[in-house]
Design an enzyme around this catalytic site. Structure first.
Site, PDB file in Angstrom:
ATOM      1  N   GLY A   1       0.852  -1.190   0.000  1.00  0.00           N
ATOM      2  CA  GLY A   1       0.000   0.000   0.000  1.00  0.00           C
ATOM      3  C   GLY A   1       0.884   1.235   0.000  1.00  0.00           C
ATOM      4  O   GLY A   1       2.082   1.152  -0.298  1.00  0.00           O
ATOM      5  N   LEU A   2       0.321   2.380   0.352  1.00  0.00           N
ATOM      6  CA  LEU A   2       1.110   3.605   0.313  1.00  0.00           C
ATOM      7  C   LEU A   2       2.376   3.484   1.166  1.00  0.00           C
ATOM      8  O   LEU A   2       3.470   3.808   0.719  1.00  0.00           O
ATOM      9  CB  LEU A   2       0.273   4.782   0.792  1.00  0.00           C
ATOM     10  CG  LEU A   2      -0.826   5.228  -0.170  1.00  0.00           C
ATOM     11  CD1 LEU A   2      -1.610   6.379   0.428  1.00  0.00           C
ATOM     12  CD2 LEU A   2      -0.259   5.618  -1.514  1.00  0.00           C
ATOM     13  N   ALA A   3       2.228   2.996   2.396  1.00  0.00           N
ATOM     14  CA  ALA A   3       3.388   2.907   3.268  1.00  0.00           C
ATOM     15  C   ALA A   3       4.371   1.853   2.768  1.00  0.00           C
ATOM     16  O   ALA A   3       5.570   2.104   2.681  1.00  0.00           O
ATOM     17  CB  ALA A   3       2.946   2.594   4.698  1.00  0.00           C
ATOM     18  N   GLY A   4       3.877   0.673   2.429  1.00  0.00           N
ATOM     19  CA  GLY A   4       4.749  -0.426   2.023  1.00  0.00           C
ATOM     20  C   GLY A   4       5.460  -0.155   0.706  1.00  0.00           C
ATOM     21  O   GLY A   4       6.683  -0.298   0.609  1.00  0.00           O
TER      22      GLY A   4
ATOM     23  N   LEU B   1      -3.745   8.938   3.962  1.00  0.00           N
ATOM     24  CA  LEU B   1      -2.843   8.921   2.816  1.00  0.00           C
ATOM     25  C   LEU B   1      -1.567   9.663   3.186  1.00  0.00           C
ATOM     26  O   LEU B   1      -0.459   9.241   2.866  1.00  0.00           O
ATOM     27  CB  LEU B   1      -3.509   9.575   1.604  1.00  0.00           C
ATOM     28  CG  LEU B   1      -4.816   8.917   1.142  1.00  0.00           C
ATOM     29  CD1 LEU B   1      -5.364   9.625  -0.085  1.00  0.00           C
ATOM     30  CD2 LEU B   1      -4.608   7.448   0.826  1.00  0.00           C
TER      31      LEU B   1
ATOM     32  N   ARG C   1     -15.158  12.851  11.900  1.00  0.00           N
ATOM     33  CA  ARG C   1     -15.920  11.649  11.590  1.00  0.00           C
ATOM     34  C   ARG C   1     -16.603  11.032  12.805  1.00  0.00           C
ATOM     35  O   ARG C   1     -17.740  10.586  12.724  1.00  0.00           O
ATOM     36  CB  ARG C   1     -14.988  10.620  10.962  1.00  0.00           C
ATOM     37  CG  ARG C   1     -14.536  11.063   9.611  1.00  0.00           C
ATOM     38  CD  ARG C   1     -13.480  10.161   9.040  1.00  0.00           C
ATOM     39  NE  ARG C   1     -13.192  10.587   7.670  1.00  0.00           N
ATOM     40  CZ  ARG C   1     -12.284  10.038   6.901  1.00  0.00           C
ATOM     41  NH1 ARG C   1     -11.561   9.040   7.349  1.00  0.00           N
ATOM     42  NH2 ARG C   1     -12.099  10.481   5.683  1.00  0.00           N
TER      43      ARG C   1
ATOM     44  N   ARG D   1      -9.009   9.675  13.506  1.00  0.00           N
ATOM     45  CA  ARG D   1      -8.229  10.209  12.404  1.00  0.00           C
ATOM     46  C   ARG D   1      -9.058  11.208  11.612  1.00  0.00           C
ATOM     47  O   ARG D   1     -10.236  10.991  11.365  1.00  0.00           O
ATOM     48  CB  ARG D   1      -7.791   9.069  11.472  1.00  0.00           C
ATOM     49  CG  ARG D   1      -7.008   9.537  10.273  1.00  0.00           C
ATOM     50  CD  ARG D   1      -6.507   8.388   9.441  1.00  0.00           C
ATOM     51  NE  ARG D   1      -7.553   7.603   8.820  1.00  0.00           N
ATOM     52  CZ  ARG D   1      -8.271   8.024   7.772  1.00  0.00           C
ATOM     53  NH1 ARG D   1      -8.085   9.205   7.238  1.00  0.00           N
ATOM     54  NH2 ARG D   1      -9.203   7.240   7.268  1.00  0.00           N
TER      55      ARG D   1
END
Lengths: 252, 648
Positions: free
Chosen positions: B43-46, B449, B338, B443
């Site tokens: 994903g974005l981090a990986g 992201l 949220r 969050r």
């Protein structure tokens, strides 16, 4: 709804496959196509039969994992959606639904409805990127203004999800819509210009090497693309390719 | 025993990260080639971590469960990514982004981490633009911004409703470049099944090749976990079907502490549940709250008629509509965070004002925005979301209001990490949603992201290098060590036990039961009695699972049911820890709301005196109570206040 599912079953890449019919009943029209497949699999497991293997993940039409060829069309009868966004209300009670995997030489079947699309990754690895140092100091994001029209066109092309429906739809198993979408996106942006000539040649060469066919302008890819990627991208790729060949006769 | 040292660098808040980088250990280019790093997840981090470590010159092995690294669930993020660029000149700054994130997280996140996140946010945007990410632009050619919940400025960059996709494809392209170069070796369709520790350091992983069924060993000098959140413990969530909590759970069971497991985010704008065959919930981006107005009928009898289908939403007069967010929170209105929006929706539905056939839905109405701006503007902003809604619900949101209801979306909790994103196991790092670090108890929108890319591009490459600096004389780790032997044996035994179980119920039967249990007792509103009940019932369900689950097929070749079974087995343990943590936290903060701790108006009562800490759980063995450790949170730069979205 009561339906008959005619599903391609294939135990492994080197095994011979065949169609098997499965009756299924009491399906809600609000059920998604893959939820219907989940119900079928639960019933198969309960009966001690092997469930149907299929690829899926996000179930909201963006990951590009799901890939079913339904009644002769990639992602089924609705337009501009992936298989996971298809709902049973698009079918009629007592329909027979034929479900196959993507069929193309560069997408070998792994099992049942799962195919191997790693050829798409190989094409991107051949040049579908801009070579920036991910840790470097870069110019401010607003340093180069990009005309909105170009940014929008780049975004249209960039919305490709890499599902492979274009290849499955094409009688030549051509990947040109997929490849041209990435080439277009990067060619339309100033950041991608520096490598554009090398990129188009490398990606096209890789696409040919992997056994994807050529484009004969039937536009089946555009008709079936869940993200409505336009064939004008193919025209742009051809132009980029031609210019690159003329201007850089020998690839580095 | 591992100690809880958060390793915050010296200096003022703004100097900490610079100080760390200035004094960190480096590895020379010739030695980088001799050091291997495993990154699990793309994903974005990986993907960002794998690409960046590869570019630095380390030998990287990257793993994903899908058929391609381009499909990780980051791709589904719709709305946008925050950064403190202040392009609109509306008063934004690094400090303000930092402040909003801490406040949005209800003062349960670490100051230094969040400040660094805000600090690198601007680099992320520069880099993504350089990579060819086609962010939305204005006619002048400059980048466009919009606003998101919990902020009074417009700092969200976006690419239509597909921001996650475009950012992930950017990271995927960087990764592809490194794969082509040979610095990253990519392993697709691999599921990590356990972590291998040698002499107290993380040194490898055991995976199952989901095509051949082969159990494989991989070794490295360090391991980075970027496998996302565990929201699917609820069965129904906005997560992808294959998203799971197993990797974080394996790390926990091997000694990594688990931070704030009870912190779960419930997203207010999802398409409501419609049937028991449903497999997932679809999110409608929070960005819709920029232009949509949320309401329910003022009169209960109107709501009842709508539920029965005898009255239409469009037939309700303006004065009979209750725009409850605008009423309760005048300053932020429909753009409250949220957790606040979700609870407010639940409150109205519980009071009998909900709509839809189930009464578990509220309206998100674009009528005013369409009248004010024109249909074409709304279409340009949210066209793909409206289309997605229509495909699923079979109603046209340009003509009738959307129906939405809260759903499980994100887990703030995760593996406990220090400032360097290292877990309590030396050499094991956790990045992105898999760690607990930056969002506290809630969050903010468009911050996931930001965190994924910050961790992957701008933190992990520095901190992992820092760790590896004293490892240059350690030769490549061999996979025939007894430690690998032993862990592989345990993995095989678990898989064989599942396959030989020969029970009568499918994996999904148990997953659905667990999901309902979690939603009822460990969901949006929790209380002592319910949580205690949940712990008991999860234990009973787990016992039943191991007695009666049926997993067809064999270890060899594709076996989707076996994959699902290992994940649900882990969820059945993880769910219990979540309930335990929720039981322990006797306050309401962010996404964690305890019925016992609320004002008469239903607002959360936080207890800073007793609970201003991160709870980090230590595994003590099967059927043993885990031990809770506390990392106190000190706020030096922010004045801790009760969150108030009624006034600016």
């Amino acid at each position: 709804m009561n339906l008959t599912l005619k599903i391609w079953r294939q135990a492994g890449p080197d095994e011979k496959g065949k169609f098997v019919n499965y009756p299924i009943s009491d399906i809600s029209p609000d059920c998604s196509f893959l939820e219907m497949m989940d119900i079928l699999n639960e019933q198969l497991i309960a009966k001690g039969e092997e469930p149907v293997a299929f690829d899926h993940d996000c179930r909201e039409g963006i990951c590009g994992m799901c890939s079913m060829y339904i009644n002769g069309r990639p992602h089924g009868p609705d337009s501009a959606i992936t298989t996971c966004q298809l709902h049973m209300r698009k079918f009629k009670d007592r329909d027979t639904i034929t479900i196959e995997p993507w069929r193309a030489k560069p997408f070998p079947v792994i099992k049942d409805l799962i195919v191997d699309r790693s050829s798409f990754d190989e094409i991107i690895q051949a040049g579908g990127f801009i070579s920036v140092n991910t840790l470097g100091t870069l110019p401010d994001a607003n340093a180069i203004p990009i005309p909105k029209q170009n940014a929008d066109l780049a975004m249209d092309a960039a919305s490709c999800i890499g599902c492979g429906a274009c290849v499955a739809a094409c009688k030549n198993a051509s990947a040109m819509l997929f490849v041209s979408a990435k080439i277009s996106q990067l060619a339309l942006l100033p950041q991608g210009k520096a490598e554009a000539k090398k990129r188009v040649q490398k990606m096209v060469a890789k696409m040919d090497e992997l056994g994807f066919g050529n484009c004969t302008n039937t536009y089946a890819c555009e008709a079936e693309c869940p993200k409505e990627i336009k064939v004008t991208n193919i025209a742009r790729m051809n132009r980029e390719f031609f210019v690159a060949k003329v201007c850089v006769p020998k690839m580095e | 025993m591992a100690t809880l040292n958060s390793k915050i660098p010296e200096g003022t808040l703004a100097e900490k990260w610079t100080n760390f980088k200035a004094h960190q250990n480096l590895v020379n280019p010739a030695n980088k080639r001799k050091l291997e790093v495993i990154v699990v997840g793309t994903g974005l981090a990986g993907a960002a971590a794998a690409a960046s470590l590869g570019e630095l010159g380390f030998k990287v092995k990257n793993f994903c469960i899908q058929d391609s690294p381009r499909r990780a669930h980051s791709i589904a993020a719709q709305g946008g990514i925050n950064a403190a660029k202040n392009y609109p000149n509306d008063g934004d700054s690094i400090y303000r982004l930092f402040y909003d994130t801490i406040k949005g997280g209800d003062y349960r996140a670490r100051e230094a981490n969040v400040y660094r996140l805000a600090e690198v946010s601007n680099n992320i945007i520069d880099q993504c633009v350089a990579q060819g990410v086609p962010f939305a632009r204005e006619y002048g050619g400059l980048l466009d911004n919009r606003s998101f919940g919990g902020a009074l400025v417009s700092r969200t960059f976006y690419a239509r409703g597909q921001t996650g996709q475009q950012l992930l494809l950017g990271a995927y392209s960087a990764l592809s470049k490194e794969i082509a170069k040979g610095s990253v070796q990519m392993f697709v369709r691999r599921e990590m099944l356990d972590l291998v520790i040698v002499d107290g350091r993380a040194r490898g992983i055991i995976t199952r090749n989901t095509v051949t069924g082969e159990i494989e060993r991989f070794a490295a000098h360090a391991v980075v976990i970027a496998t996302g959140g565990y929201g699917n413990v609820f069965f129904l969530s906005t997560n992808a079907m294959n998203s799971n909590g197993s990797v974080v759970w394996q790390c926990y069971k091997r000694g990594a502490y688990f931070g704030n497991p009870c912190m779960v985010q419930i997203h207010p704008t999802c398409i409501p549940v419609h049937g028991d065959y449903q497999s997932k919930l679809t999110l409608m981006s929070e960005s819709l709250r920029n232009d949509g107005r949320i309401w329910v009928p003022k009169k209960k009898e109107d709501a009842e008629k709508i539920q029965k289908g005898t009255l239409k939403s469009t037939e309700i007069a303006e004065e009979d509509r209750d725009y409850y967010l605008e009423r309760r929170y005048p300053a932020f209105g429909n753009l409250v965070p949220r957790d606040v929006a979700s609870r407010a929706a639940k409150e109205r539905c519980d009071a009998g004002h909900g709509v839809g056939s189930t009464g578990l839905a509220v309206y998100l109405d674009f009528k005013d925005a369409i009248n004010r701006l024109g249909k074409h503007v709304i279409e340009a902003r949210y066209g793909n979301l409206f289309q997605m809604y229509e495909k699923i619900v079979d109603e046209n949101p340009y003509e009738t209001p959307m129906m939405i209801y809260p759903a499980i979306h994100y887990t703030m909790g995760g593996i406990w990490v220090d400032y360097e994103l290292q877990t309590t196991i030396p050499g094991l790092y956790a990045a992105g949603e898999a760690n607990f670090s930056d969002h506290g108890a809630n969050r903010l929108g468009a911050s996931a992201l930001m965190q994924g890319l910050a961790d992957g591009y701008f933190v992990i490459p520095y901190t992992v290098q820092h760790y590896l600096a004293d490892q240059i004389n350690v030769p490549f780790i061999k996979t025939d060590l007894p430690e690998f032997e032993q862990v592989e044996k345990e993995v095989r035994e678990k898989l064989e036990r599942l396959l030989k179980n020969n029970g009568s119920k499918t994996v999904d039967t148990f997953h659905k039961k667990l999901g309902l249990l979690m939603w009822d007792h460990v969901g949006m509103a929790r209380n002592k009695e319910g949580l205690q009940k949940a712990v008991e019932e999860i234990r009973a369900l787990r016992a039943e699972f191991w007695k009666d689950v049926k997993v067809p097929g064999t270890m060899h070749g594709v076996n989707v049911e076996l994959e699902k079974a290992t994940r649900v087995a882990d969820f059945l343990e993880l769910g219990e820890l979540m309930a335990l943590d929720a039981l322990n936290r006797e306050e309401s903060c962010g996404g964690h709301f305890r019925d016992e701790f609320q004002t008469e108006e239903g607002e959360a009562i936080r207890n800073d005196k007793d609970f201003m800490f991160v709870s980090a759980w230590e595994y003590k063995g099967p059927d043993k109570e885990p031990v809770q450790h506390k990392e106190p949170l000190n706020y030096e730069y922010i004045e801790v206040k009760t969150r108030n979205y009624k006034e600016a």
